[in-house]
Design a protein around this motif. Structure first.
Motif, PDB file in Angstrom:
ATOM      1  N   PHE A  20       0.826  -1.205   0.000  1.00  0.00           N
ATOM      2  CA  PHE A  20       0.000   0.000   0.000  1.00  0.00           C
ATOM      3  C   PHE A  20       0.863   1.259   0.000  1.00  0.00           C
ATOM      4  N   ILE A  21       1.916   1.278   0.837  1.00  0.00           N
ATOM      5  CA  ILE A  21       2.785   2.453   0.926  1.00  0.00           C
ATOM      6  C   ILE A  21       3.532   2.675  -0.392  1.00  0.00           C
ATOM      7  N   ALA A  22       3.993   1.581  -1.015  1.00  0.00           N
ATOM      8  CA  ALA A  22       4.690   1.694  -2.298  1.00  0.00           C
ATOM      9  C   ALA A  22       3.781   2.287  -3.369  1.00  0.00           C
ATOM     10  N   ARG A  23       2.525   1.856  -3.385  1.00  0.00           N
ATOM     11  CA  ARG A  23       1.570   2.415  -4.348  1.00  0.00           C
ATOM     12  C   ARG A  23       1.267   3.874  -4.035  1.00  0.00           C
ATOM     13  N   LEU A  24       1.259   4.213  -2.741  1.00  0.00           N
ATOM     14  CA  LEU A  24       0.983   5.583  -2.342  1.00  0.00           C
ATOM     15  C   LEU A  24       2.102   6.522  -2.768  1.00  0.00           C
ATOM     16  N   ILE A  25       3.341   6.074  -2.594  1.00  0.00           N
ATOM     17  CA  ILE A  25       4.496   6.896  -2.957  1.00  0.00           C
ATOM     18  C   ILE A  25       4.565   7.115  -4.454  1.00  0.00           C
ATOM     19  N   GLY A  26       4.211   6.079  -5.236  1.00  0.00           N
ATOM     20  CA  GLY A  26       4.194   6.217  -6.690  1.00  0.00           C
ATOM     21  C   GLY A  26       5.241   5.378  -7.373  1.00  0.00           C
ATOM     22  N   ARG A  27       5.142   5.299  -8.695  1.00  0.00           N
ATOM     23  CA  ARG A  27       6.030   4.449  -9.480  1.00  0.00           C
ATOM     24  C   ARG A  27       7.428   5.004  -9.602  1.00  0.00           C
ATOM     25  N   GLN A  28       7.597   6.294  -9.334  1.00  0.00           N
ATOM     26  CA  GLN A  28       8.912   6.903  -9.500  1.00  0.00           C
ATOM     27  C   GLN A  28       9.937   6.232  -8.602  1.00  0.00           C
ATOM     28  N   GLN A  29       9.510   5.787  -7.421  1.00  0.00           N
ATOM     29  CA  GLN A  29      10.443   5.142  -6.497  1.00  0.00           C
ATOM     30  C   GLN A  29      11.047   3.896  -7.120  1.00  0.00           C
ATOM     31  N   ILE A  30      10.271   3.191  -7.963  1.00  0.00           N
ATOM     32  CA  ILE A  30      10.750   1.953  -8.571  1.00  0.00           C
ATOM     33  C   ILE A  30      11.565   2.238  -9.814  1.00  0.00           C
ATOM     34  N   SER A  31      11.087   3.138 -10.656  1.00  0.00           N
ATOM     35  CA  SER A  31      11.739   3.359 -11.945  1.00  0.00           C
ATOM     36  C   SER A  31      12.963   4.254 -11.855  1.00  0.00           C
ATOM     37  N   GLN A  32      13.020   5.146 -10.842  1.00  0.00           N
ATOM     38  CA  GLN A  32      14.144   6.068 -10.726  1.00  0.00           C
ATOM     39  C   GLN A  32      14.638   6.035  -9.287  1.00  0.00           C
ATOM     40  N   LEU A  33      15.445   5.046  -8.966  1.00  0.00           N
ATOM     41  CA  LEU A  33      15.891   4.828  -7.600  1.00  0.00           C
ATOM     42  C   LEU A  33      17.021   5.786  -7.259  1.00  0.00           C
ATOM     43  N   THR A  34      16.688   6.893  -6.594  1.00  0.00           N
ATOM     44  CA  THR A  34      17.704   7.843  -6.170  1.00  0.00           C
ATOM     45  C   THR A  34      18.264   7.405  -4.814  1.00  0.00           C
ATOM     46  N   THR A  73       8.211   9.711   4.046  1.00  0.00           N
ATOM     47  CA  THR A  73       8.752   9.531   2.696  1.00  0.00           C
ATOM     48  C   THR A  73       7.871  10.213   1.660  1.00  0.00           C
ATOM     49  N   TYR A  74       6.555  10.081   1.837  1.00  0.00           N
ATOM     50  CA  TYR A  74       5.603  10.700   0.910  1.00  0.00           C
ATOM     51  C   TYR A  74       5.724  12.223   0.962  1.00  0.00           C
ATOM     52  N   LEU A  75       5.838  12.769   2.173  1.00  0.00           N
ATOM     53  CA  LEU A  75       5.934  14.225   2.322  1.00  0.00           C
ATOM     54  C   LEU A  75       7.227  14.754   1.705  1.00  0.00           C
ATOM     55  N   ILE A  76       8.330  14.047   1.925  1.00  0.00           N
ATOM     56  CA  ILE A  76       9.605  14.478   1.352  1.00  0.00           C
ATOM     57  C   ILE A  76       9.548  14.444  -0.174  1.00  0.00           C
ATOM     58  N   SER A  77       8.930  13.381  -0.723  1.00  0.00           N
ATOM     59  CA  SER A  77       8.789  13.291  -2.184  1.00  0.00           C
ATOM     60  C   SER A  77       7.926  14.421  -2.718  1.00  0.00           C
ATOM     61  N   LEU A  78       6.881  14.763  -1.964  1.00  0.00           N
ATOM     62  CA  LEU A  78       5.974  15.836  -2.386  1.00  0.00           C
ATOM     63  C   LEU A  78       6.680  17.183  -2.363  1.00  0.00           C
ATOM     64  N   LYS A  82       7.945  19.850  -5.640  1.00  0.00           N
ATOM     65  CA  LYS A  82       7.541  21.244  -5.796  1.00  0.00           C
ATOM     66  C   LYS A  82       8.679  22.231  -5.562  1.00  0.00           C
ATOM     67  N   ASN A  83       9.725  21.794  -4.859  1.00  0.00           N
ATOM     68  CA  ASN A  83      10.825  22.696  -4.517  1.00  0.00           C
ATOM     69  C   ASN A  83      12.128  22.166  -5.092  1.00  0.00           C
ATOM     70  N   ARG A  84      12.672  22.867  -6.068  1.00  0.00           N
ATOM     71  CA  ARG A  84      13.862  22.380  -6.763  1.00  0.00           C
ATOM     72  C   ARG A  84      15.092  22.370  -5.854  1.00  0.00           C
ATOM     73  N   THR A  85      15.230  23.395  -5.011  1.00  0.00           N
ATOM     74  CA  THR A  85      16.383  23.460  -4.112  1.00  0.00           C
ATOM     75  C   THR A  85      16.379  22.281  -3.144  1.00  0.00           C
ATOM     76  N   PHE A  86      15.209  21.990  -2.582  1.00  0.00           N
ATOM     77  CA  PHE A  86      15.091  20.856  -1.659  1.00  0.00           C
ATOM     78  C   PHE A  86      15.342  19.546  -2.395  1.00  0.00           C
ATOM     79  N   ARG A  87      14.877  19.457  -3.646  1.00  0.00           N
ATOM     80  CA  ARG A  87      15.073  18.238  -4.442  1.00  0.00           C
ATOM     81  C   ARG A  87      16.563  17.997  -4.691  1.00  0.00           C
ATOM     82  N   LYS A  88      17.323  19.059  -4.919  1.00  0.00           N
ATOM     83  CA  LYS A  88      18.765  18.914  -5.134  1.00  0.00           C
ATOM     84  C   LYS A  88      19.454  18.369  -3.884  1.00  0.00           C
TER      85      LYS A  88
END
Length: 242
Positions: A20-34, A73-78, A82-88
């Motif tokens: 359930f949590i994996a589906r909630l976070i989204g597919r990006q976690q699987i396809s682009q493992l940072t 994890t969901y909040l950090i991804s969100l 939305k925030n490029r500086t935080f994403r970097k």
């Protein structure tokens, strides 16, 4: 017997919680493992494993920890979305590691890649020497994307009715300013022969060379620590490593 039933129930709860949590976070976690997603995956597995095998009646504590970690994890991804500086900060950013066939050693060090690891990435891109690459970009998920030089693009010589010498796997002669004498013997070269060839690349001392190879056709690739680039590409916001 009751303990086995308890483990079965806890394992099922753990499995469906992770799903359930994996589906909630989204597919990006699987396809682009940072990097941070890789750490998250390990932590999820650890918490879920403890919850599945716990026999000390602390299942709900593990379950609460799993849900809390999923929410964070969901909040950090969100926020990162939305925030490029935080994403970097969280995910990192791409690094330019090859320009005009030259290795950018500082950026390789910044990514913690050795020459052997980097050569493996090159081979995965059907490329056996940095000399064939115009630009090489190391993505934040560890993948290497390259733009080959114009004369190395995938246009077959057969289409142009031309013939050429076959490409061969180059032999490493120098890594990190040190000569690999065993490979030098394989190519039937002496130290003097190597010095003579290096002079063609304006190399006076072996210590100046970060990486050097030679193929069966005698073609050498030499990358010095001090790259003589006419223009430096400002690829990332932090270009000090270039």
């Amino acid at each position: 017997m009751s303990s086995y039933i308890e483990i079965i129930i806890q394992t099922a709860l753990s499995f469906f919680s992770i799903l359930f949590i994996a589906r909630l976070i989204g597919r990006q976690q699987i396809s682009q493992l940072t990097f941070h997603e890789y750490i998250n995956g390990i932590t999820f597995g650890s918490i879920a494993g403890n919850m599945a095998t716990d026999l000390n009646n602390e299942t709900m504590q593990h379950f609460a920890g799993l849900l809390l970690f999923g929410v964070l994890t969901y909040l950090i991804s969100l926020i990162a979305l939305k925030n490029r500086t935080f994403r970097k900060v969280v995910e990192g950013e791409p690094l330019l590691v090859i320009q005009d066939g030259k290795l950018l050693e500082n950026n390789l060090k910044k990514a913690r890649y050795s020459i052997d690891e980097f050569n493996m990435l090159l081979r995965q891109n059907d490329c056996y020497t940095p000399d064939d690459v115009e630009y090489g970009i190391l993505e934040s998920n560890g993948l290497l994307n390259i733009i080959k030089k114009a004369d190395k693009q995938n246009v077959t010589l057969g289409d142009l009715n031309l013939t050429a010498n076959e490409d061969t796997i180059p032999t490493e002669l120098i890594i990190g300013g040190q000569i690999i004498y065993e490979n030098l013997k394989k190519r039937r070269l002496s130290g003097k022969d190597l010095i003579k060839k290096l002079k063609q690349f304006s190399v006076k001392r072996i210590e100046e060379v970060m990486y050097a190879t030679i193929d069966e056709n005698g073609k050498m690739y030499v990358d010095k620590y001090e790259d003589d680039l006419e223009t430096k590409v400002d690829f990332s916001e932090d270009s000090k490593g270039i």
